[in-house]
Write an enzyme that holds these catalytic residues in place. Structure first.
Site, mmCIF file in Angstrom:
data_model
loop_
_atom_site.group_PDB
_atom_site.id
_atom_site.type_symbol
_atom_site.label_atom_id
_atom_site.label_comp_id
_atom_site.label_asym_id
_atom_site.label_seq_id
_atom_site.Cartn_x
_atom_site.Cartn_y
_atom_site.Cartn_z
ATOM 1 N N HIS A 139 -3.604 -15.996 9.972
ATOM 2 C CA HIS A 139 -4.124 -16.953 8.911
ATOM 3 C C HIS A 139 -2.997 -17.898 8.460
ATOM 4 O O HIS A 139 -2.043 -17.757 8.152
ATOM 5 C CB HIS A 139 -4.650 -16.167 7.838
ATOM 6 C CG HIS A 139 -4.676 -16.704 6.497
ATOM 7 N ND1 HIS A 139 -5.656 -17.803 6.315
ATOM 8 C CD2 HIS A 139 -4.186 -16.429 5.304
ATOM 9 C CE1 HIS A 139 -5.886 -18.150 5.084
ATOM 10 N NE2 HIS A 139 -4.932 -17.385 4.434
ATOM 11 N N TYR A 183 -8.170 -22.521 0.001
ATOM 12 C CA TYR A 183 -8.024 -21.832 -1.332
ATOM 13 C C TYR A 183 -6.476 -22.547 -1.639
ATOM 14 O O TYR A 183 -5.764 -22.787 -0.550
ATOM 15 C CB TYR A 183 -7.688 -20.373 -1.586
ATOM 16 C CG TYR A 183 -6.791 -19.609 -0.701
ATOM 17 C CD1 TYR A 183 -5.312 -19.705 -1.064
ATOM 18 C CD2 TYR A 183 -7.146 -19.192 0.738
ATOM 19 C CE1 TYR A 183 -4.598 -18.838 -0.146
ATOM 20 C CE2 TYR A 183 -6.358 -18.366 1.373
ATOM 21 C CZ TYR A 183 -4.889 -18.520 1.049
ATOM 22 O OH TYR A 183 -3.959 -17.640 1.749
ATOM 23 N N LEU A 218 -42.005 12.504 15.490
ATOM 24 C CA LEU A 218 -42.077 12.863 16.678
ATOM 25 C C LEU A 218 -40.996 12.605 17.463
ATOM 26 O O LEU A 218 -40.574 11.503 17.676
ATOM 27 C CB LEU A 218 -43.395 12.360 17.289
ATOM 28 C CG LEU A 218 -44.870 12.662 16.596
ATOM 29 C CD1 LEU A 218 -45.882 11.863 17.207
ATOM 30 C CD2 LEU A 218 -45.142 14.003 16.507
ATOM 31 N N ASP A 224 -28.092 13.102 1.833
ATOM 32 C CA ASP A 224 -29.087 13.688 1.840
ATOM 33 C C ASP A 224 -29.566 14.190 3.285
ATOM 34 O O ASP A 224 -29.316 13.537 3.898
ATOM 35 C CB ASP A 224 -30.299 13.127 0.641
ATOM 36 C CG ASP A 224 -30.792 11.914 1.233
ATOM 37 O OD1 ASP A 224 -29.931 11.230 2.188
ATOM 38 O OD2 ASP A 224 -31.721 11.466 0.933
ATOM 39 N N VAL A 274 0.816 -1.152 -0.046
ATOM 40 C CA VAL A 274 -0.062 0.177 -0.053
ATOM 41 C C VAL A 274 0.889 1.210 0.025
ATOM 42 O O VAL A 274 0.768 2.293 -0.881
ATOM 43 C CB VAL A 274 -0.914 0.035 1.060
ATOM 44 C CG1 VAL A 274 -1.842 1.316 1.187
ATOM 45 C CG2 VAL A 274 -1.909 -1.114 1.179
#
Length: 827
Positions: free
Chosen positions: A239, A273, A659, A561, A29
């Site tokens: 992991h 995997y 309310l 919004d 990164v």
């Protein structure tokens, strides 16, 4: 209005050409971010790394490099697509940084096979090539597998293997050529700051002045965050990954330079995997117990320790956790039955409470940015988005799912982060329903009405930590038999009671718990000018007015919004969407404006239906007639003994009010309304009915129907934009927009029994043209309503939606679908 009421973000928060940028961490990164920043002309970039380059010892150094692009998140898929595109163009010393072997996900259960159909829909929605294939094709793609239990697979030919260290090195070298510095063996020991801004990074080898600092430290992120006084909500977990000894069946098959020729293989029914390492197979497992790691206890890389252990992020292999996965691996791949494991380790990487990255500038310290909890799969895409954010003030990709401000305060405790982070690990490969809540910790946040809701048999789901009733078993007797049957998937977290509650709202009156809706208080002498500058509509109305309006970013994208109620000349109540809205407003607020989140100390009941006035009027001396209390008006009053702020607004398309009162009086308000409503047949109704009713009216949900990637005109919200009343943030961009090439489009499914849930691809003339955002069965209309992003189409155009591989016919409709003249709301 004064021109300097609000300082533009770009002037104070973005990385200008003369900025000093320090990136902490030279993993995938950090290297990608340095590359992206220098490509945008920001050359005074220093990357500090505690380990040795080019393999510093963090998660990048052990990453198996799997890149599967398809995700239920459009944003994560966009990140992964960019990563594939970028890495495909990179090489180091003649070696490619990406091997596009493709991906193959197997199904060995009917539930998984159905889920792969859903995943194929996401791929089509987000523009990823993929196809569902039969077992024979799975065998062709991976000859070593036993397909006797395989029902089929999902093949994605453009996925593949990233060589993380090579990709990091390639981006490092490009950034270095543009002027970036990379300094290894520099351990960060402190973050200096002054007047709420970062000023420098302190290391064991010196101090580095900085106007912007980015923590890309991976699982050390919380350590760096603590130095800066910034909370980083991530949990490092170990992991398991193991590599076999050479297999006879792979001898001479693969080129050692690229290592693999077969697709990355996922056996998610067993949390496994597989990938090739030339003549070996690497196996990763999520099947074991969560193995949390304290980031403060992980030692920094040093040469002496390197001789005993390869890297700080690689922990000793725990054989007892591996045994079940090894048996499952051998069952799928018979060639492993005579094989042995050569190496294994427990690699550390990061999980957040919702499984998404943590990105953005910290509210506690200006100029301090996070780019954390990012996997190799998304690394280049994240780096591009953060670089755009830092340089331009906004990213081209919608980041609301990754924004560090998305977490509520209640979701930031170490206990919560650990519980939810560990659960994210467990569920990495699970089949997750879009409404499925996590089990723990619950209940966390409850409204004052929670006890009454439980008495009524509420079925609770969770959002933002709040317990939200979706229907009430007490209303089971209102169900009318004979409605359309639902398939097993759409029937999860749903009940036919929702139809009864929607009908009761349309015919009588219902109470809705609206407490989780965010409420902000905006006060001070500059409050009006500030809201005028920040929002698109005209909020300069007399006290008592309510205005629907939008927050835009500088490029005209819809950030949120809002519903703005002017309660007094300098006092506004703002209905917002997420903690990020409060952060955005605070960053722009001048000194004479005060903002406060009052959500937790207040509560709200929506009273809606044709008998709403009959219920409420006898409880107050004030006039609640249409003439005395018009639509989109606000009033402070009393209902019985309870002081309330009443807003005449409706998100379900019926007469009624929101309310509001303080949390201590909430239960009294509920009981007062419940008792008064008995003679009118009042019920409590849940969010399942609520969502159906709001879609029948075409009311948008921010973050689901529109985001920063969309303009108001594309989203059908042009009515909330007033270009004739002065400047506001984003206005300049709106004035130069080309005609829309896409629109948020209402669809009605042709078959009264058909249902879709959202994110499905929509096909026009046989080709994917967009995707569904929100969908729910419209019980008043007798059809499922779906909103979708599509090219501009005329009403009556036939389309089809791919739902679990089935073609569901739908027709473009005019909106609003229900009560187009608004007679029911304005009575």
């Amino acid at each position: 209005m004064r021109d300097n009421v609000v300082s533009p973000v770009r002037a104070s928060n973005t990385a200008t050409a003369d900025s000093r940028i320090v990136i902490i961490g030279a993993g995938i990164v950090g290297c990608a971010l340095a590359d992206e920043l220098t490509a945008r002309g920001r050359h005074d970039v220093t990357v500090l790394e505690q380990g040795p380059l080019p393999a510093p010892g963090g998660s990048t150094s052990h990453a198996p490099g799997l890149v599967f692009q398809t995700s239920p998140s459009k944003t994560l898929t966009a990140f992964a697509r960019y990563t594939v595109e970028k890495f495909n163009a990179l090489e180091v010393d003649g070696l490619p940084c990406f091997n596009p072997v493709g991906g193959l996900e197997l199904a060995t259960t009917p539930e998984r096979w159905a889920d792969l159909h859903r995943k194929a829909g996401w791929a089509a929605s987000w523009g990823v090539r993929g196809e569902l294939v039969p077992p024979a094709r799975c065998k062709e793609l991976w000859p070593l597998i036993d397909t006797s239990t395989v029902l089929g697979g999902f093949h994605t030919p453009d996925d593949g293997l990233a060589r993380a260290l090579l990709a990091a090195r390639a981006q490092l070298e490009r950034a270095r050529r543009r002027g970036a510095r990379f300094l290894d063996r520099h351990t960060v020991t402190g973050i200096e700051q002054q007047d709420g801004r970062v000023t420098a990074v302190v290391t064991d080898r010196g101090t580095f002045p900085a106007t912007h600092v980015v923590s890309a430290a991976g699982f050390w992120g919380p350590v760096i965050g603590r130095m800066a006084g910034v909370d980083v909500p991530l949990l490092p977990l170990a992991h398991q990954y193991a590599t076999t000894r050479p297999l006879p069946g792979l001898k001479g098959v693969n080129d050692p330079r690229t290592e693999a020729s077969k697709p990355i293989l996922r056996h998610q029914d067993r949390d496994l995997y597989f990938r090739e390492h030339t003549d070996r197979i690497g196996i990763g497992s999520y099947a074991h117990r969560p193995l949390p790691v304290d980031p403060f206890a992980v030692l920094a890389y040093d040469e002496a320790r390197a001789r005993a252990q390869d890297m700080p992020s690689s922990l000793p292999f725990t054989a007892e956790d591996w045994a079940p996965s090894w048996e499952d691996s051998r069952a799928l791949i018979p060639a492993l039955r005579d094989a042995e494991i050569e190496t294994g380790f427990n690699g550390v990487f990061s999980f957040t409470p919702d499984g998404m990255p943590v990105l953005g500038e910290a509210p506690e310290l200006r100029g301090f940015w996070l780019a954390e909890a990012v996997w190799v799969t998304h690394s280049a895409g994240v780096a591009k988005a953060v670089a755009e954010w830092m340089v331009d003030g906004h990213a081209q990709t919608d980041l609301h799912e990754c924004d560090l401000h998305r977490f509520e305060d209640a979701q930031r405790s170490p206990a919560y982060v650990q519980d939810r982070g560990a659960r994210q690990f467990i569920e990495v490969y699970d089949v997750i329903h879009p409404l499925q809540p996590m089990d723990h910790p619950r209940p966390l946040r409850v409204s004052p009405f929670h006890a009454r809701q439980r008495e009524l048999g509420a079925y609770f789901l969770e959002g933002g930590g709040w317990e939200r009733p979706h229907w009430y078993e007490a209303n089971a007797h209102l169900v009318v038999p004979g409605g359309p049957e639902r398939d097993a998937w759409s029937a999860r977290h749903w009940s036919p009671i929702a139809a009864a509650e929607a009908r009761a709202t349309r015919e009588r009156v219902a109470l809705y718990d609206m407490t989780p809706l965010r409420r902000l208080e905006v006060t001070g002498p500059g409050a009006l000018a500030f809201l005028q500058r920040m929002t698109t509509n005209n909020v300069a109305k007399k006290p008592g007015a309510v205005t629907y309006t939008l927050l835009l970013d500088e490029k005209g994208g819809v950030r949120s919004d809002l519903t703005v109620a002017r309660l007094a000349p300098d006092h506004f109540q703002v209905g917002a969407n997420s903690p990020a809205d409060l952060h955005w407003l605070r960053r722009h607020a001048p000194a004479d404006v005060h903002l406060r989140d009052v959500t937790s100390g207040t509560c709200c009941i929506g009273v809606w239906g044709p008998l709403a006035r009959d219920l409420v009027q006898p409880l107050t001396r004030d006039d609640f007639s249409h003439e005395g209390f018009g639509y989109f008006r606000a009033r402070r009053t009393h209902l019985g003994h309870v002081p309330v702020t009443a807003l005449r607004v409706s998100y379900v398309g019926e007469l009624g009010w929101e309310l509001y009162t303080t949390a201590d009086l909430g239960l009294r308000l509920w009981d007062t309304l419940w008792e008064a409503g008995r003679e009118h047949g009042v019920i409590a109704a849940g969010r399942s009915a609520f969502n159906s009713l709001r879609l029948e009216k075409g009311y948008r949900a921010w973050g689901q129907d529109m985001t920063e990637e969309h303009t108001p005109y594309e989203a059908g919200l042009g009515f909330a934009v007033r270009l004739d009343r002065g400047d506001f943030l984003g206005r300049a961009a709106l004035e130069h927009l080309p005609p829309p090439t896409r629109k948020l489009t209402p669809l009605l499914l042709d078959d009264p029994a058909a249902v879709v849930l959202g994110k499905e691809p929509v096909h026009v003339d046989g080709a994917p043209a967009g995707h569904v955002t929100s969908a729910a069965y419209g019980y008043t209309l007798g059809r499922c309503v779906a909103y979708a992003w599509l090219p501009p189409l005329t009403a009556g155009t036939a389309v089809h939606i791919a739902y679990f591989g089935e073609k569901v016919r739908a027709t473009v409709a005019d909106e609003p679908l229900f009560d187009p003249k608004m007679t029911r709301i304005r009575r």
